[in-house]
Design an enzyme around this catalytic site. Structure first.
Site, short mmCIF file in Angstrom:
data_model
loop_
_atom_site.label_atom_id
_atom_site.label_comp_id
_atom_site.label_asym_id
_atom_site.label_seq_id
_atom_site.Cartn_x
_atom_site.Cartn_y
_atom_site.Cartn_z
N TRP A 30 0.87 -1.18 0.00
CA TRP A 30 0.00 0.00 0.00
C TRP A 30 0.90 1.23 0.00
O TRP A 30 1.83 1.33 0.81
CB TRP A 30 -0.90 -0.03 1.25
CG TRP A 30 -1.82 1.15 1.37
CD1 TRP A 30 -2.55 1.73 0.38
CD2 TRP A 30 -2.11 1.88 2.57
NE1 TRP A 30 -3.28 2.78 0.89
CE2 TRP A 30 -3.03 2.90 2.23
CE3 TRP A 30 -1.69 1.78 3.90
CZ2 TRP A 30 -3.54 3.79 3.16
CZ3 TRP A 30 -2.20 2.67 4.83
CH2 TRP A 30 -3.11 3.66 4.46
N ASP A 81 -1.01 -5.93 9.13
CA ASP A 81 -1.97 -4.90 8.74
C ASP A 81 -3.25 -5.60 8.28
O ASP A 81 -3.27 -6.30 7.26
CB ASP A 81 -1.38 -4.05 7.61
CG ASP A 81 -2.27 -2.87 7.28
OD1 ASP A 81 -3.33 -2.72 7.92
OD2 ASP A 81 -1.91 -2.09 6.38
N LYS A 125 -13.36 -0.53 5.82
CA LYS A 125 -13.96 -1.30 4.74
C LYS A 125 -15.07 -2.22 5.24
O LYS A 125 -16.18 -2.19 4.73
CB LYS A 125 -12.89 -2.14 4.03
CG LYS A 125 -11.56 -1.46 3.81
CD LYS A 125 -11.63 -0.42 2.71
CE LYS A 125 -10.60 0.68 2.80
NZ LYS A 125 -9.24 0.45 3.07
N1 PMP Z 1 -3.79 -0.68 5.31
C1 PMP Z 1 -4.14 -0.97 4.06
C2 PMP Z 1 -3.47 -2.12 3.38
C3 PMP Z 1 -5.10 -0.22 3.39
O1 PMP Z 1 -5.44 -0.52 2.15
C4 PMP Z 1 -5.71 0.87 4.07
C5 PMP Z 1 -6.76 1.72 3.42
N2 PMP Z 1 -6.63 1.97 2.10
C6 PMP Z 1 -5.29 1.13 5.38
C7 PMP Z 1 -4.34 0.34 5.96
C8 PMP Z 1 -5.83 2.31 6.16
O2 PMP Z 1 -7.14 2.30 6.44
P1 PMP Z 1 -7.88 3.51 7.14
O3 PMP Z 1 -8.66 4.19 6.10
O4 PMP Z 1 -8.72 2.83 8.17
O5 PMP Z 1 -6.86 4.41 7.77
#
Ligand code: PMP
Length: 396
Positions: free
Chosen positions: A130, A211, A246
């Site tokens: 990410w 994560d 999500k």
């Molecule tokens: N980790 C990963 C792999 C993600 O894809 C995301 C969101 N795109 C997050 C963490 C962070 O999520 P949040 O919107 O809850 O901060």
């Protein structure tokens, strides 16, 4: 001071959404941003969430500050969701949790904790990962190392490469792992590979930072935790970053958690005390509303059942779109194999589209995809699929 300041570069993914919003083409399609959309192209508020909010309106008596580590009931439910209520980690009380603003907040608090308490530790991230992972870790002051992840064809795991690169990790280094639904590739390790990762972590004395942003979007709420449970061995130490953006569709409410697993209660509480110190000097204490919703849903059998059904529906729709996309591309481009999209998990896939093709899709067809070719499968609908597949076939 400000007159000489240059503009900072726009965020690669969120910048695309701004361009999408400004695009006047009625047939425009956005597959760039990482949010779930239903069959009508809407990011919904879940029924379970609406019901929990109604209950909160009636029952809440104060909007006072939460403690630095957030709501205790929320923390307990998060740990149960991760490991299952009967897991030895919970019965031995060797885990502790801080509620955080989203998964991003959890990652940042984890990184701040590592930098402060283990200044020599480096963090290993998959290549690719990410895009915000390295931003967060570097901003905290961590040195970021990379391990191989995708194979040469770009559609499966290069497990040997991953183990080879990680053999260079030092005792006490942190290894960032995506629990399921790897972002951006959709490629996850098999159960056997998770077991080998667990062995490597143990042999080399690494600290896993798991994560967990898509629990329930892969194969199911429990099955998606299988990799994490493989790492959760007796005496194992772990950091787990949960995001409920999500699976509760609570993006803007910023709901996340950082859970530490230690070898015993005292060590877990010691880690918690350091994490709280990092939170206090950063944002002081977490937001109340989103975590109250999650605690309400997970703590009530009826709401929880409804929520689980809603997660099943979201996962089911994504899987359906994967199959329909593969079938539609086969009709248009029989010579090109897209079946890997069906084997990948979660919202994202690497499509194999080149930056040039991605560019052409945007300019000629108002179809927005991240430059790496990562597509958000949840942005596909039965309505936009023919337009999308026609355009992809045209640029291939
Ligand atoms: N980790 C990963 C792999 C993600 O894809 C995301 C969101 N795109 C997050 C963490 C962070 O999520 P949040 O919107 O809850 O901060």
């Amino acid at each position: 001071m400000f007159e000489t300041l240059q503009m900072a570069p726009p965020d690669a993914i969120l910048g695309l959404t701004e361009a999408f919003k400004a695009d006047s083409n009625p047939a425009k399609i956005n597959l760039s941003v990482g949010v779930y959309q239903n069959g009508q192209g809407v990011t919904p508020i879940l029924d379970s969430v609406k019901q929990a909010e109604r209950r909160l309106i009636d029952s809440e008596t104060s909007k006072g500050y939460l403690g630095i580590d957030g709501l205790p009931a929320y923390a307990a439910r998060v740990r149960e969701l991760l490991f299952g209520a009967d897991h030895e980690i919970l019965t031995a009380a060797r885990a502790a949790t801080v509620q955080t603003p989203g998964g991003t907040g959890a990652l940042r608090v984890a990184a701040d904790f590592v930098v402060e308490s283990y200044p020599d530790a480096r963090i290993w991230c998959s290549k690719p990962t990410w895009a915000n992972h390295p931003n967060i870790f570097k901003a905290a002051g961590l040195e970021v190392k990379q391990y191989s992840y995708l194979n040469a064809e770009g559609i499966g795991l290069d497990f040997e490469g991953m183990l080879r690169d990680l053999s260079e990790a030092k005792v006490g280094d942190v290894i960032c792992l995506h629990a399921c639904c790897h972002n951006p590739t959709g490629v996850d390790p098999t159960p056997e590979q998770w077991a080998k990762i667990g062995d490597l972590v143990q042999e080399k004395g690494l600290l896993p930072l798991v994560d967990f942003a898509y629990q329930g979007f892969g194969d199911g709420l429990t099955s998606d935790a299988a990799g994490l449970l493989e790492l959760a061995r007796p005496n194992a130490e772990l950091l787990v970053c949960s995001s409920f953006s999500k699976n509760f569709s609570l993006y803007g409410e910023r709901v996340g958690a950082l859970t530490v697993v230690a070898s015993d209660t005292n060590s877990a509480q010691a880690v918690l005390s350091h994490m709280k110190a990092r939170v206090r000097s950063n944002y002081s204490n977490p937001p109340r509303h989103g975590a109250s919703i999650v605690a309400e849903i997970l703590g009530c059998a009826e709401l929880r059942q409804l929520w689980e059904q809603e997660v099943d529906e979201m996962r089911g729709r994504i899987k359906q779109m994967r199959s329909q996309f593969v079938a539609a591309m086969k009709e248009r481009k029989g010579d090109q194999d897209f079946s890997f999209i069906d084997r990948q998990r979660g919202m994202f896939s690497f499509s194999g589209l080149t930056p040039l093709q991605v560019d052409e899709l945007r300019k000629r067809y108002s179809i927005y995809i991240v430059g790496s070719g990562r597509i958000n499968v949840a942005g596909m609908t039965e309505k936009n699929l023919p337009t999308l597949c026609d355009a992809i076939a045209a640029v291939l």
